[in-house]
Write an enzyme that holds these catalytic residues in place. Structure first.
Site, mmCIF file in Angstrom:
data_model
loop_
_atom_site.group_PDB
_atom_site.id
_atom_site.type_symbol
_atom_site.label_atom_id
_atom_site.label_comp_id
_atom_site.label_asym_id
_atom_site.label_seq_id
_atom_site.Cartn_x
_atom_site.Cartn_y
_atom_site.Cartn_z
ATOM 1 N N HIS A 49 -19.952 18.754 -20.836
ATOM 2 C CA HIS A 49 -19.647 17.431 -21.357
ATOM 3 C C HIS A 49 -19.634 16.448 -20.188
ATOM 4 O O HIS A 49 -19.733 16.850 -19.020
ATOM 5 C CB HIS A 49 -18.305 17.427 -22.115
HETATM 6 P P1 TYD Z 1 -11.907 22.154 -22.866
HETATM 7 O O1 TYD Z 1 -12.173 20.701 -22.681
HETATM 8 O O2 TYD Z 1 -12.547 22.831 -24.026
HETATM 9 O O3 TYD Z 1 -12.297 22.928 -21.537
HETATM 10 P P2 TYD Z 1 -13.745 23.031 -20.821
HETATM 11 O O4 TYD Z 1 -14.240 21.649 -20.671
HETATM 12 O O5 TYD Z 1 -13.480 23.675 -19.495
HETATM 13 O O6 TYD Z 1 -14.648 23.888 -21.641
HETATM 14 O O7 TYD Z 1 -10.334 22.347 -22.932
HETATM 15 C C1 TYD Z 1 -9.718 23.468 -23.549
HETATM 16 C C2 TYD Z 1 -8.437 23.019 -24.255
HETATM 17 O O8 TYD Z 1 -7.481 22.488 -23.328
HETATM 18 C C3 TYD Z 1 -8.686 21.921 -25.277
HETATM 19 O O9 TYD Z 1 -7.849 22.192 -26.410
HETATM 20 C C4 TYD Z 1 -8.206 20.662 -24.594
HETATM 21 C C5 TYD Z 1 -7.106 21.159 -23.689
HETATM 22 N N1 TYD Z 1 -6.950 20.395 -22.437
HETATM 23 C C6 TYD Z 1 -5.775 19.696 -22.206
HETATM 24 O O10 TYD Z 1 -4.851 19.681 -23.037
HETATM 25 N N2 TYD Z 1 -5.634 19.028 -21.028
HETATM 26 C C7 TYD Z 1 -6.605 19.021 -20.090
HETATM 27 O O11 TYD Z 1 -6.421 18.389 -19.022
HETATM 28 C C8 TYD Z 1 -7.832 19.725 -20.347
HETATM 29 C C9 TYD Z 1 -8.948 19.706 -19.350
HETATM 30 C C10 TYD Z 1 -7.955 20.407 -21.529
#
Ligand code: TYD
Length: 132
Positions: A49
């Site tokens: 993303h």
């Molecule tokens: P996600 O964005 O899917 O991780 P990646 O980009 O590494 O694949 O994040 C996983 C979960 O964690 C999602 O439910 C959002 C949550 N999250 C937070 O609450 N705070 C944060 O700072 C981040 C990065 C994710």
């Protein structure tokens, strides 16, 4: 060049190693959030993303991984394989993290709090955004 792997000074002595990262010095912004990724399953790619505004700085504090950054024109792959290396991912850069070693702990510093609305989740939308 989209970004570059920065090498930090290791403040080591006979007791072991230490790396210090300071806001607006080694890290090119004020840090408001830190998260870290570990226990990543084999063959998994995370991220995939971009962000409208959020800037990030990535450090594999243990183990190794690769990061692909894409500015909408070029793509570059960076190796984070030592704890004294860091990679800046600016806003409006598409990023993915992959090739995690089983022991990898990837620490990400960000300039803003988590905000679901700051995510650009599809590559088409990302291209539209960088091209306007
Ligand atoms: P996600 O964005 O899917 O991780 P990646 O980009 O590494 O694949 O994040 C996983 C979960 O964690 C999602 O439910 C959002 C949550 N999250 C937070 O609450 N705070 C944060 O700072 C981040 C990065 C994710």
């Amino acid at each position: 060049m989209i970004s570059e792997v920065k090498e930090f000074k290791i403040l080591g002595d006979h007791r072991g190693q230490l790396v210090a990262l300071e806001a607006n010095r080694q890290i090119p912004f004020e840090v408001k959030r830190v998260f870290y990724i570990y226990g990543t399953q084999p063959e998994i790619s995370r991220g995939n993303h971009s962000h409208y505004k959020t800037k990030q700085f990535l450090v594999a504090v243990h183990g190794s991984c690769k990061v692909t950054l894409d500015d909408g024109v070029d793509k570059e792959v960076y190796d984070l394989d030592r704890p004294n290396l860091g990679l800046f991912q600016d806003a409006l850069i598409w990023g993915s993290m992959h090739d995690f070693s089983p022991d990898c702990v990837l620490m990400v510093l960000a300039n803003d709090y988590y905000d679901d609305k700051d995510y650009i989740r599809t590559y088409d939308e990302f291209l539209q955004e960088v091209n306007r």
